[in-house]
Write an enzyme that holds these catalytic residues in place. Structure first.
Site, PDB file in Angstrom:
ATOM      1  N   THR A  85       0.815  -1.216   0.000  1.00  0.00           N
ATOM      2  CA  THR A  85       0.000   0.000   0.000  1.00  0.00           C
ATOM      3  C   THR A  85       0.847   1.263   0.000  1.00  0.00           C
ATOM      4  OG1 THR A  85      -1.796  -1.143   1.146  1.00  0.00           O
ATOM      5  CG2 THR A  85      -1.810   1.253   1.255  1.00  0.00           C
ATOM      6  N   THR A  91       1.241  -4.567   4.309  1.00  0.00           N
ATOM      7  CA  THR A  91       0.913  -4.929   5.687  1.00  0.00           C
ATOM      8  C   THR A  91       0.260  -6.300   5.819  1.00  0.00           C
ATOM      9  OG1 THR A  91      -1.221  -3.776   5.520  1.00  0.00           O
ATOM     10  CG2 THR A  91       0.648  -2.515   6.382  1.00  0.00           C
TER      11      THR A  91
END
Length: 311
Positions: free
Chosen positions: A18, A92
């Site tokens: 991300t 993540t």
């Protein structure tokens, strides 16, 4: 004569995630920014930064071979005596897995800090630049081993898990305990099949049997509670053990220490009697990485059980 001190050298390994993502015309976010582009967003820093492009992938799609590639790149950077430390930019969804693999394989004597973002670079709540600055600061503080710097916190990797999908404060540790494993496990895990089988109330052995048929060398059961399931799943564990497959039982519950205390045919005590190893602390994702690393290094089952059950 004035001596100009050299700036500390920090390697920054970009793998996607991300932190490197922005939204496309269809509204979906995907990795599109290079490591250098992310470094260019930082304010001036008194550090020599050495970016390296490795991958541009969401971490949910990483294979064990991809994680091994990242770990190999960390090892190559650590061999440079000029290096102060390493920052790894990572998605993540699987950050705690890759970070644990790097720790297990290298036991680094310099700081290796993983970080990323919960919100894409063009999101109003974008957090990537702040996390990157935090990670650089943690590297410059020195130390050793692998940590995760995220959301104004720093975590050891043993027992780490992602606990939030929509918060910049995304990670927690089950417990701040060290591992009893004090030697590196350098053998590569690429090409090794270790599966996670999810249990649910009333689950049978179909999925675990499918992993056996697919050639899994090890299986992690994401069980209920403190590591419980059903009699049918216990029977499937026994079938796996009869074929020499190592089975580790973890839990879908994020917090708490696990203990195989329940019977009734499908409890943790029954799984242990069927030959399973109960993971005391590690949750399924990290249990899979530890199991893969120990299998790849030819660790005897007694050692595998000791590490999972005692730390």
């Amino acid at each position: 004569m004035t001596v100009i001190a050299e700036k500390p050298l920090v390697a920054v390994l970009a793998t996607g995630g991300t932190i490197a993502s922005s939204r496309g015309a269809d509204g979906s976010a995907s990795p599109s920014l290079s490591g250098q582009a992310l470094l260019d967003l930082l304010p001036p820093v008194a550090v020599e930064l050495r970016p390296q492009e490795l991958l541009a992938r969401d971490s949910a799609s990483l294979t064990l071979a991809d994680m091994q590639r990242i770990s190999d790149a960390v090892g190559a950077q650590l061999a440079d005596p000029r290096l102060a430390g390493i920052v790894v930019l990572h998605g993540t969804d699987a950050m705690e897995e890759t970070a644990l693999l790097v720790q297990l394989q290298h036991l680094p004597a310099k700081p290796v800090v993983f970080t990323g973002a919960q919100f894409a670079s063009d999101h109003p709540r974008s957090d990537g630049t702040a996390n990157l600055a935090l990670a650089l600061d943690k590297v410059l503080q020195g130390g050793a081993d692998v940590t995760v710097a995220f959301g104004d916190r720093q975590f050891p990797v043993w027992g780490l898990y992602k606990f939030a999908t929509d918060s910049a404060d995304a990670f927690r540790c089950v417990a701040h305990e060290g591992t009893g494993l004090h030697r590196a496990l350098p053998a590569p895990i690429a090409g090794l099949r270790v599966d996670i089988v999810a249990a649910h109330p009333g689950s049978d052995g179909v999925h675990l049997d499918a992993s056996i048929a697919a050639g899994a060398r090890g299986i992690v059961v994401a069980a209920l509670g403190s590591g419980n399931a059903s009699p049918e799943l216990v029977a499937a564990i026994a079938r796996a053990r009869a074929q020499g497959i190592t089975v580790v039982v973890s839990s879908r519950v994020p917090e708490g220490i696990l203990a195989p205390i329940y019977g009734g045919g499908g409890g943790g005590h029954d799984m242990k009697r069927a030959g399973a190893i109960h993971a005391r602390l590690l949750r399924p994702g990290q249990a899979r990485i530890l199991l893969a690393a120990m299998l790849a290094n030819g660790c005897p089952e007694e050692e595998i059980a000791a590490i999972f059950e005692e730390t």
